[in-house]
Motif scaffolding. Structure first.
Motif, PDB file in Angstrom:
ATOM      1  N   ASP A 250      -1.940  -1.007   6.014  1.00  0.00           N
ATOM      2  CA  ASP A 250      -2.950  -0.276   5.286  1.00  0.00           C
ATOM      3  C   ASP A 250      -2.312   0.648   3.884  1.00  0.00           C
ATOM      4  O   ASP A 250      -2.939   1.384   3.571  1.00  0.00           O
ATOM      5  N   GLY A 251      -0.973   0.176   3.769  1.00  0.00           N
ATOM      6  CA  GLY A 251      -0.440   1.178   2.705  1.00  0.00           C
ATOM      7  C   GLY A 251      -0.127   2.491   2.755  1.00  0.00           C
ATOM      8  O   GLY A 251       0.500   3.004   2.049  1.00  0.00           O
ATOM      9  N   ALA A 252      -0.041   2.912   4.071  1.00  0.00           N
ATOM     10  CA  ALA A 252       0.664   3.983   4.502  1.00  0.00           C
ATOM     11  C   ALA A 252       2.274   3.970   4.800  1.00  0.00           C
ATOM     12  O   ALA A 252       2.835   2.699   4.899  1.00  0.00           O
ATOM     13  N   TRP A 253       2.948   5.107   4.553  1.00  0.00           N
ATOM     14  CA  TRP A 253       4.349   5.060   5.233  1.00  0.00           C
ATOM     15  C   TRP A 253       4.515   5.704   6.370  1.00  0.00           C
ATOM     16  O   TRP A 253       4.159   6.868   6.659  1.00  0.00           O
ATOM     17  N   ILE A 254       5.606   5.322   7.219  1.00  0.00           N
ATOM     18  CA  ILE A 254       6.138   5.858   8.463  1.00  0.00           C
ATOM     19  C   ILE A 254       7.576   6.201   8.172  1.00  0.00           C
ATOM     20  O   ILE A 254       8.329   5.272   7.658  1.00  0.00           O
ATOM     21  N   ALA A 255       7.943   7.450   8.288  1.00  0.00           N
ATOM     22  CA  ALA A 255       9.290   7.722   8.204  1.00  0.00           C
ATOM     23  C   ALA A 255      10.159   8.021   9.438  1.00  0.00           C
ATOM     24  O   ALA A 255       9.682   8.551  10.550  1.00  0.00           O
ATOM     25  N   LEU A 256      11.051   7.135   9.688  1.00  0.00           N
ATOM     26  CA  LEU A 256      11.975   7.286  10.991  1.00  0.00           C
ATOM     27  C   LEU A 256      13.320   8.044  10.608  1.00  0.00           C
ATOM     28  O   LEU A 256      13.814   7.864   9.298  1.00  0.00           O
ATOM     29  N   CYS A 257      13.683   8.935  11.622  1.00  0.00           N
ATOM     30  CA  CYS A 257      14.814   9.706  11.256  1.00  0.00           C
ATOM     31  C   CYS A 257      15.530   9.841  12.627  1.00  0.00           C
ATOM     32  O   CYS A 257      15.973  11.044  13.270  1.00  0.00           O
ATOM     33  N   CYS A 258      16.045   8.901  13.040  1.00  0.00           N
ATOM     34  CA  CYS A 258      16.836   8.645  14.576  1.00  0.00           C
ATOM     35  C   CYS A 258      18.441   8.670  14.121  1.00  0.00           C
ATOM     36  O   CYS A 258      18.945   7.488  13.799  1.00  0.00           O
ATOM     37  N   LEU A 259      18.864   9.676  14.079  1.00  0.00           N
ATOM     38  CA  LEU A 259      20.342   9.594  13.644  1.00  0.00           C
ATOM     39  C   LEU A 259      21.168   8.868  14.685  1.00  0.00           C
ATOM     40  O   LEU A 259      22.174   8.243  14.280  1.00  0.00           O
ATOM     41  N   GLN A 260      20.921   8.744  15.929  1.00  0.00           N
ATOM     42  CA  GLN A 260      21.554   8.071  16.948  1.00  0.00           C
ATOM     43  C   GLN A 260      21.022   6.789  17.162  1.00  0.00           C
ATOM     44  O   GLN A 260      20.167   6.362  17.895  1.00  0.00           O
ATOM     45  N   ALA A 261      21.244   6.058  16.332  1.00  0.00           N
ATOM     46  CA  ALA A 261      20.598   4.538  16.127  1.00  0.00           C
ATOM     47  C   ALA A 261      20.690   3.671  17.542  1.00  0.00           C
ATOM     48  O   ALA A 261      19.561   3.325  17.906  1.00  0.00           O
TER      49      ALA A 261
END
Length: 405
Positions: A250-261
């Protein structure tokens, strides 16, 4: 809220946002702030009708409220000996003198360090400037869009080549508000030092210096690598697919920031309904996940765009990795964390018009600081003058001669 600044008096000779917002924070935390305004027009901010992007409502001047809440106002002619005498008498009773006047203006008005300290040797003298107190541009005025945003490297730090233009700050008074927090912290440190040692000091904060501090990590890397800091190209493949922004259905954005991939890849695979990817040889450990980052990004891009934001909120609710929704300002206002922590405060103008402001970013006593309205022009003038010991006949005479509003 613990009023940690209660009993501290701040005398302000400043306009606009950068420096006034600092004493607004101190007022939120309990300080008494006396704002000296131009005897006829008041703070220039009172006449500001537009930010250049948005028109300011005539009912509630929220930008004025943001940087002047909780203060007392006195309209005073500092170019007259009588007006200057009133200022000196107030300085003699104050803990802090705060100004954003340029060095040449301070000297002309006779409000420089030596003049103020002559009437109160124990006062903390605070200067907020555009480019710093020293150097070839010390006497040049500036704004946060110039000294903080453009000159300190922030604009280039977010400027993509494909934009074809220099990006503007994300909001009005963006650098001003950063600088105000810095000034407020400096004042509190200087007061603590005076309390412990009896020694007074001068506090200097500039928009340029604050902007460079905000980019401090980038400056450190730039100087080490001997190259200017710029964002990576949009098309550049990230080495870590779990440090990315992903578009939803629906056009929103989700930000991931998992430094330990490698740690968070298996649980994220469960969230997107692909547990098989956790044991896929391409993504089995950190090295392979990094080497095949492009493939992982494609998989995640396809997964996230297949569901709406509300669906992802439910699916990610128990995800152990770090993520958030990319929100606009109104969405941030309605964020449950905003409500739970009191980050938005209700207020009313002198005329009773309701409005809301962001609360001071530091909380004491596990409670947000309550926000009071900004003063009307010269609202407290008579009270301030009579508290100095001036009789009413003298106050009337000063009014008739245009020395006080």
């Amino acid at each position: 809220m613990t009023a940690v600044m209660q009993g501290v008096r701040v005398l302000e000779v400043a306009e606009h946002t950068f420096v006034p917002a600092a004493s607004a924070l101190l007022a939120d935390w309990g300080a008494e702030v006396i704002k000296i305004e131009h005897v006829e027009r008041g703070d220039a901010m009172r006449a500001l009708g537009s930010t250049g992007v948005a028109t300011i409502s005539s009912d509630v001047h929220v930008l004025l409220e943001h940087s002047n809440r909780g203060k007392r106002s006195l309209g005073l002619d500092l170019t007259s000996p009588e007006g200057l005498d009133v200022l000196y008498r107030l300085a003699a009773q104050s803990d802090v003198f705060l100004t954003n006047k340029l060095p040449g203006v301070r000297a002309k008005l006779k409000i420089d360090l030596e003049e103020i300290r002559a009437h109160n040797p124990q006062i903390i003298y605070v200067r907020g400037t555009g480019q710093g107190e020293r150097g070839p541009d010390a006497n040049k005025g500036s704004y946060d869009s110039l000294a903080f945003w453009s000159r300190a490297g922030l604009a280039v730090g977010v400027m993509q080549p494909e934009y074809g233009h220099v990006p503007v700050p994300p909001g009005p008074a963006f650098g001003d508000s950063f600088g105000a927090m810095t000034i407020a912290g400096g004042i509190m440190g200087a007061l603590f030092h005076r309390e412990r040692t009896g020694e007074t000091t001068v506090v200097d904060v500039s928009l340029l210096g604050t902007g460079m501090w905000a980019m401090g990590a980038a400056f450190a890397l730039s100087m080490q690598l001997k190259m200017p800091w710029k964002p990576p190209p949009v098309e550049a493949v990230r080495a870590n697919p779990l440090v990315m922004n992903y578009l939803t259905k629906d056009g929103a954005w989700i930000a991931l920031c998992c430094l330990q991939a490698a740690r968070y890849w298996p649980p994220l695979c469960d969230v997107i309904g692909r547990p098989d990817l956790a044991t896929d040889p391409r993504f089995a450990d950190h090295a392979s996940l990094t080497a095949n980052s492009g493939a992982a990004i494609e998989i995640l891009t396809e997964a996230f765009v297949g569901r709406t934001l509300d669906e992802w909120r439910l699916l990610l609710a128990d995800f152990v990795g770090q993520w958030t929704v990319v929100q606009d300002t109104l969405q941030a206002v309605d964020d449950p964390q905003t409500t739970a922590n009191g980050y938005i405060q209700d207020c009313r103008t002198a005329n009773g018009a309701p409005f809301r402001l962001v609360a001071a970013p530091v909380q004491f006593g596990e409670q947000p600081a309550p926000v009071q309205r900004a003063p009307q022009f010269n609202e407290h003038g008579d009270d301030i003058l009579t508290a100095l010991g001036l009789d009413w006949d003298t106050v009337i005479d000063l009014k008739l001669r245009g020395i006080v509003a």
